[in-house]
Design a protein around this motif. Structure first.
Motif, PDB file in Angstrom:
ATOM      1  N   ILE A 226       1.100  -1.140  -0.439  1.00  0.00           N
ATOM      2  CA  ILE A 226       0.011  -0.160   0.330  1.00  0.00           C
ATOM      3  C   ILE A 226       0.563   1.169  -0.350  1.00  0.00           C
ATOM      4  CG2 ILE A 226      -1.962   1.214   1.328  1.00  0.00           C
ATOM      5  CD1 ILE A 226      -2.693  -1.613   2.623  1.00  0.00           C
ATOM      6  N   ALA A 227       0.960   2.015  -0.904  1.00  0.00           N
ATOM      7  CA  ALA A 227       1.909   3.612  -1.228  1.00  0.00           C
ATOM      8  C   ALA A 227       0.981   4.723  -0.301  1.00  0.00           C
ATOM      9  CB  ALA A 227       1.726   3.467  -2.604  1.00  0.00           C
ATOM     10  N   VAL A 228       1.442   5.249   0.345  1.00  0.00           N
ATOM     11  CA  VAL A 228       0.338   5.979   1.196  1.00  0.00           C
ATOM     12  C   VAL A 228       1.415   7.727   0.705  1.00  0.00           C
ATOM     13  CG1 VAL A 228      -0.147   6.932   3.460  1.00  0.00           C
ATOM     14  CG2 VAL A 228       0.862   4.780   3.171  1.00  0.00           C
ATOM     15  N   GLY A 229       0.226   8.332   0.572  1.00  0.00           N
ATOM     16  CA  GLY A 229       0.545   9.707   0.257  1.00  0.00           C
ATOM     17  C   GLY A 229      -0.045  10.606  -1.123  1.00  0.00           C
ATOM     18  N   ALA A 230      -0.082  11.751  -0.847  1.00  0.00           N
ATOM     19  CA  ALA A 230      -1.115  12.117  -1.503  1.00  0.00           C
ATOM     20  C   ALA A 230      -0.330  12.331  -2.939  1.00  0.00           C
ATOM     21  CB  ALA A 230      -1.163  14.010  -1.056  1.00  0.00           C
ATOM     22  N   GLU A 231      -0.693  13.152  -4.143  1.00  0.00           N
ATOM     23  CA  GLU A 231       0.230  12.853  -5.196  1.00  0.00           C
ATOM     24  C   GLU A 231       0.280  14.804  -5.876  1.00  0.00           C
ATOM     25  OE1 GLU A 231      -1.974  10.901  -8.373  1.00  0.00           O
ATOM     26  OE2 GLU A 231      -0.884   8.778  -8.074  1.00  0.00           O
ATOM     27  N   GLU A 232      -0.256  15.306  -5.233  1.00  0.00           N
ATOM     28  CA  GLU A 232      -0.388  17.113  -5.454  1.00  0.00           C
ATOM     29  C   GLU A 232      -1.049  17.915  -4.252  1.00  0.00           C
ATOM     30  OE1 GLU A 232      -3.092  18.965  -7.944  1.00  0.00           O
ATOM     31  OE2 GLU A 232      -1.358  18.713  -9.383  1.00  0.00           O
ATOM     32  N   VAL A 233      -0.088  18.427  -3.820  1.00  0.00           N
ATOM     33  CA  VAL A 233      -0.522  18.804  -2.814  1.00  0.00           C
ATOM     34  C   VAL A 233       0.448  21.316  -3.390  1.00  0.00           C
ATOM     35  CG1 VAL A 233      -0.841  18.048  -0.884  1.00  0.00           C
ATOM     36  CG2 VAL A 233       1.309  19.147  -1.186  1.00  0.00           C
ATOM     37  N   VAL A 234      -0.940  21.917  -2.666  1.00  0.00           N
ATOM     38  CA  VAL A 234      -0.912  23.113  -2.854  1.00  0.00           C
ATOM     39  C   VAL A 234       0.166  24.150  -1.574  1.00  0.00           C
ATOM     40  CG1 VAL A 234      -1.757  26.177  -2.944  1.00  0.00           C
ATOM     41  CG2 VAL A 234      -2.430  22.941  -4.327  1.00  0.00           C
ATOM     42  N   VAL A 235       1.640  24.478  -2.029  1.00  0.00           N
ATOM     43  CA  VAL A 235       2.057  25.078  -0.776  1.00  0.00           C
ATOM     44  C   VAL A 235       2.160  26.486  -1.411  1.00  0.00           C
ATOM     45  CG1 VAL A 235       3.177  22.979  -0.649  1.00  0.00           C
ATOM     46  CG2 VAL A 235       4.282  24.276  -2.451  1.00  0.00           C
ATOM     47  N   ASP A 236       2.790  27.320  -0.037  1.00  0.00           N
ATOM     48  CA  ASP A 236       2.407  28.632  -0.419  1.00  0.00           C
ATOM     49  C   ASP A 236       5.125  28.799  -1.037  1.00  0.00           C
ATOM     50  OD1 ASP A 236       0.483  30.045  -0.476  1.00  0.00           O
ATOM     51  OD2 ASP A 236       0.548  29.680   1.782  1.00  0.00           O
ATOM     52  N   SER A 237       5.089  29.018  -1.695  1.00  0.00           N
ATOM     53  CA  SER A 237       6.359  30.165  -1.490  1.00  0.00           C
ATOM     54  C   SER A 237       6.351  31.519  -1.607  1.00  0.00           C
ATOM     55  CB  SER A 237       6.475  28.748  -3.678  1.00  0.00           C
ATOM     56  OG  SER A 237       6.396  29.839  -3.730  1.00  0.00           O
ATOM     57  N   PHE A 238       7.584  32.006  -2.374  1.00  0.00           N
ATOM     58  CA  PHE A 238       8.066  33.487  -2.369  1.00  0.00           C
ATOM     59  C   PHE A 238       7.724  34.176  -4.045  1.00  0.00           C
ATOM     60  CE2 PHE A 238      10.797  36.551  -4.118  1.00  0.00           C
ATOM     61  CZ  PHE A 238      10.709  37.393  -3.090  1.00  0.00           C
ATOM     62  N   PHE A 239       7.246  33.265  -4.626  1.00  0.00           N
ATOM     63  CA  PHE A 239       6.871  33.145  -6.105  1.00  0.00           C
ATOM     64  C   PHE A 239       5.017  32.974  -5.780  1.00  0.00           C
ATOM     65  CE2 PHE A 239      11.565  32.738  -6.858  1.00  0.00           C
ATOM     66  CZ  PHE A 239      11.566  33.463  -7.541  1.00  0.00           C
ATOM     67  N   GLY A 240       4.246  32.750  -4.948  1.00  0.00           N
ATOM     68  CA  GLY A 240       3.202  32.758  -4.934  1.00  0.00           C
ATOM     69  C   GLY A 240       2.657  30.793  -4.571  1.00  0.00           C
ATOM     70  N   GLN A 241       1.720  30.718  -4.798  1.00  0.00           N
ATOM     71  CA  GLN A 241       1.611  29.970  -4.780  1.00  0.00           C
ATOM     72  C   GLN A 241       1.529  28.791  -6.016  1.00  0.00           C
ATOM     73  OE1 GLN A 241      -2.601  29.356  -3.838  1.00  0.00           O
ATOM     74  NE2 GLN A 241      -2.611  29.683  -1.530  1.00  0.00           N
ATOM     75  N   ARG A 242       1.912  27.254  -5.383  1.00  0.00           N
ATOM     76  CA  ARG A 242       2.359  26.107  -6.721  1.00  0.00           C
ATOM     77  C   ARG A 242       2.131  25.080  -6.173  1.00  0.00           C
ATOM     78  NH1 ARG A 242       7.990  24.006  -5.860  1.00  0.00           N
ATOM     79  NH2 ARG A 242       8.816  24.543  -3.922  1.00  0.00           N
ATOM     80  N   ARG A 243       2.380  23.713  -7.727  1.00  0.00           N
ATOM     81  CA  ARG A 243       1.917  22.448  -6.787  1.00  0.00           C
ATOM     82  C   ARG A 243       2.813  21.593  -6.909  1.00  0.00           C
ATOM     83  NH1 ARG A 243      -3.924  21.545  -7.186  1.00  0.00           N
ATOM     84  NH2 ARG A 243      -4.622  23.966  -8.135  1.00  0.00           N
ATOM     85  N   ARG A 268      -3.373   1.515  -4.394  1.00  0.00           N
ATOM     86  CA  ARG A 268      -2.894   3.246  -4.236  1.00  0.00           C
ATOM     87  C   ARG A 268      -3.273   4.160  -3.058  1.00  0.00           C
ATOM     88  NH1 ARG A 268      -0.397   7.003  -3.345  1.00  0.00           N
ATOM     89  NH2 ARG A 268       0.731   8.887  -4.088  1.00  0.00           N
ATOM     90  N   ALA A 269      -2.731   4.425  -1.988  1.00  0.00           N
ATOM     91  CA  ALA A 269      -3.744   5.370  -1.588  1.00  0.00           C
ATOM     92  C   ALA A 269      -3.288   6.847  -1.143  1.00  0.00           C
ATOM     93  CB  ALA A 269      -3.779   5.197   0.267  1.00  0.00           C
ATOM     94  N   ARG A 270      -4.212   7.598  -1.215  1.00  0.00           N
ATOM     95  CA  ARG A 270      -3.506   8.662  -1.451  1.00  0.00           C
ATOM     96  C   ARG A 270      -4.407   9.758  -0.631  1.00  0.00           C
ATOM     97  NH1 ARG A 270      -3.473   6.827  -7.175  1.00  0.00           N
ATOM     98  NH2 ARG A 270      -6.229   6.208  -7.267  1.00  0.00           N
ATOM     99  N   SER A 271      -5.510   9.359  -0.334  1.00  0.00           N
ATOM    100  CA  SER A 271      -6.764   9.918   1.140  1.00  0.00           C
ATOM    101  C   SER A 271      -6.737   9.504   2.431  1.00  0.00           C
ATOM    102  CB  SER A 271      -7.441  10.963   0.357  1.00  0.00           C
ATOM    103  OG  SER A 271      -8.412   9.666  -0.360  1.00  0.00           O
ATOM    104  N   THR A 272      -7.164   9.771   2.861  1.00  0.00           N
ATOM    105  CA  THR A 272      -7.754   9.107   4.264  1.00  0.00           C
ATOM    106  C   THR A 272      -9.011   7.051   3.563  1.00  0.00           C
ATOM    107  OG1 THR A 272      -7.637  10.550   5.808  1.00  0.00           O
ATOM    108  CG2 THR A 272      -9.137   8.483   6.017  1.00  0.00           C
ATOM    109  N   GLU A 273     -10.332   8.031   2.571  1.00  0.00           N
ATOM    110  CA  GLU A 273     -10.019   7.618   2.597  1.00  0.00           C
ATOM    111  C   GLU A 273     -10.697   6.600   1.207  1.00  0.00           C
ATOM    112  OE1 GLU A 273     -10.277  11.076   1.909  1.00  0.00           O
ATOM    113  OE2 GLU A 273     -12.427  11.377   3.894  1.00  0.00           O
ATOM    114  N   GLU A 274      -9.214   6.996   0.664  1.00  0.00           N
ATOM    115  CA  GLU A 274      -8.743   5.246  -0.078  1.00  0.00           C
ATOM    116  C   GLU A 274      -7.997   4.456  -0.056  1.00  0.00           C
ATOM    117  OE1 GLU A 274      -7.814   7.195  -4.318  1.00  0.00           O
ATOM    118  OE2 GLU A 274      -6.020   7.191  -2.926  1.00  0.00           O
ATOM    119  N   LEU A 275      -7.678   5.074   1.670  1.00  0.00           N
ATOM    120  CA  LEU A 275      -7.328   4.109   2.397  1.00  0.00           C
ATOM    121  C   LEU A 275      -7.922   2.935   3.098  1.00  0.00           C
ATOM    122  CD1 LEU A 275      -4.201   3.253   3.757  1.00  0.00           C
ATOM    123  CD2 LEU A 275      -4.110   4.217   4.952  1.00  0.00           C
ATOM    124  N   LYS A 276      -9.460   3.546   3.581  1.00  0.00           N
ATOM    125  CA  LYS A 276     -10.437   3.090   4.208  1.00  0.00           C
ATOM    126  C   LYS A 276     -10.875   1.737   3.015  1.00  0.00           C
ATOM    127  CE  LYS A 276     -11.573   6.650   7.682  1.00  0.00           C
ATOM    128  NZ  LYS A 276     -12.908   7.623   7.865  1.00  0.00           N
TER     129      LYS A 276
END
Length: 328
Positions: A226-243, A268-276
């Motif tokens: 079971i591979a755990v972890g999201a495939e895309e998140v939005v983060v804040d950086s010096f140049f604004g938000q990026r994925r 593939r578990a990208r979220s809590t719902e998928e893991l459930k």
């Protein structure tokens, strides 16, 4: 159907009061000390002697009923054929540094991967009634936290007490698989299932994943990675938000190869719902059917002789305190 006593050897205690009366000197010298207190005087009359014999008979019957009750009388019904089913599942949980990434959602808040795995896996463990579970924790190396047991509470407690960095920062997937194979090797009756939860690639350990896969194949161990972890998140950086992809280091081909070569399935578990949902799927996989067992319904009957002993004691007490033969 039949009647039997679960502890028939307790009937050897029946002569115990007589032995105490006859063979303990202190008791014989103070016979009045073991008699129930009486309000009537001593008398050698025939009525008094008859009364004593009745009391002796009642107390003997009371003792017999007490022994009968503690011997656990029970009624056995007709044998019923029951096929026992269960699973033996080893859980291997990744404690490497990457499990600290907070890219999972739990009850509307961001949590790290290990916290989410603990939350969902605890529910999975709780539902495993009748199954034997074991727990392996791994990072730089792998170690057995909990051997195979029916004690689900212990497995859940050991999982919840695990912390990141306990055994390093890297990921020894090969060692985790090899340790599970070693634990399964001596158990011929096991269905040998390993649930492997990780979020990265093999970066440590004394065995490569391919070597561990060969061991798993040799000993018929089925692995469900079971591979755990999201495939895309939005983060804040010096140049604004990026994925960004927080799971870019995940070795998907390795996970798929492990599942394919051992007869398992990759999830593939990208979220809590998928893991459930994955755990629900695992509930339907790998049942192990035990040999048919003959079970006989048992109905305990101890309360009948116990009630009889209580009634006999009440009657004896009433007769003892009644002023038989008292002169008016």
């Amino acid at each position: 159907m039949m009647f039997e006593f679960d502890w028939p050897w307790l009937f050897f205690l029946l002569p115990l009061p007589l032995i105490v009366w006859k063979w303990i000197p202190a008791v014989r010298k103070s016979r009045s000390a073991i008699r129930l207190p009486s309000t009537y005087g001593l008398s050698g009359s025939r009525q008094r002697m008859s009364h004593r014999w009745v009391l002796l008979l009642l107390m003997s019957l009371c003792w017999f009923m007490l022994i009968t009750a503690v011997a656990k009388p029970q009624w056995l019904g007709e044998p019923l054929a029951v096929r026992a089913e269960g699973r033996e599942v080893m859980l291997a949980v990744d404690l490497s540094g990457s499990m600290e990434i907070a890219d999972m959602q739990l009850n509307g808040r961001s949590v790290d991967r290990l916290t989410m795995v603990k939350h969902v896996l605890s529910d999975f463990i709780e539902r495993r009634k009748g199954d034997r579970l074991g727990l392996i924790l791994f990072a730089d190396t792998a170690y057995l936290q909990t051997p195979m047991t029916y004690d689900r509470n212990t497995v859940k407690q050991m999982l919840n007490e695990s912390v990141l960095g306990l055994v390093g920062e890297r990921t020894a997937i090969g060692d985790a698989i090899a340790l599970a194979v070693k634990r399964f090797r001596d158990d011929e009756e096991s269905n040998r299932v390993l649930v492997l939860l990780t979020d990265g690639q093999n970066t440590a350990g004394s065995l490569t994943p391919d070597q561990a896969i060969e061991l798993a194949q040799a000993y018929d161990v089925t692995i469900y990675p079971i591979a755990v972890g999201a495939e895309e998140v939005v983060v804040d950086s010096f140049f604004g938000q990026r994925r960004v992809n927080p799971s870019r280091d995940l070795d998907v081909p390795l996970m798929q190869r492990i599942a394919k070569k051992t007869g398992g399935k990759y999830f593939r578990a990208r979220s809590t719902e998928e893991l459930k949902e994955i755990y629900k799927r695992l509930d339907q996989l790998e049942p192990i059917a035990g040999d048919p067992q003959q079970l006989r319904p048992r109905v305990s009957l101890f309360y009948w002789p116990l009630a009889a002993a209580f009634l006999l004691f009440i009657v004896s007490a009433m007769m003892h305190y009644r002023p038989w033969g008292r002169n008016s």
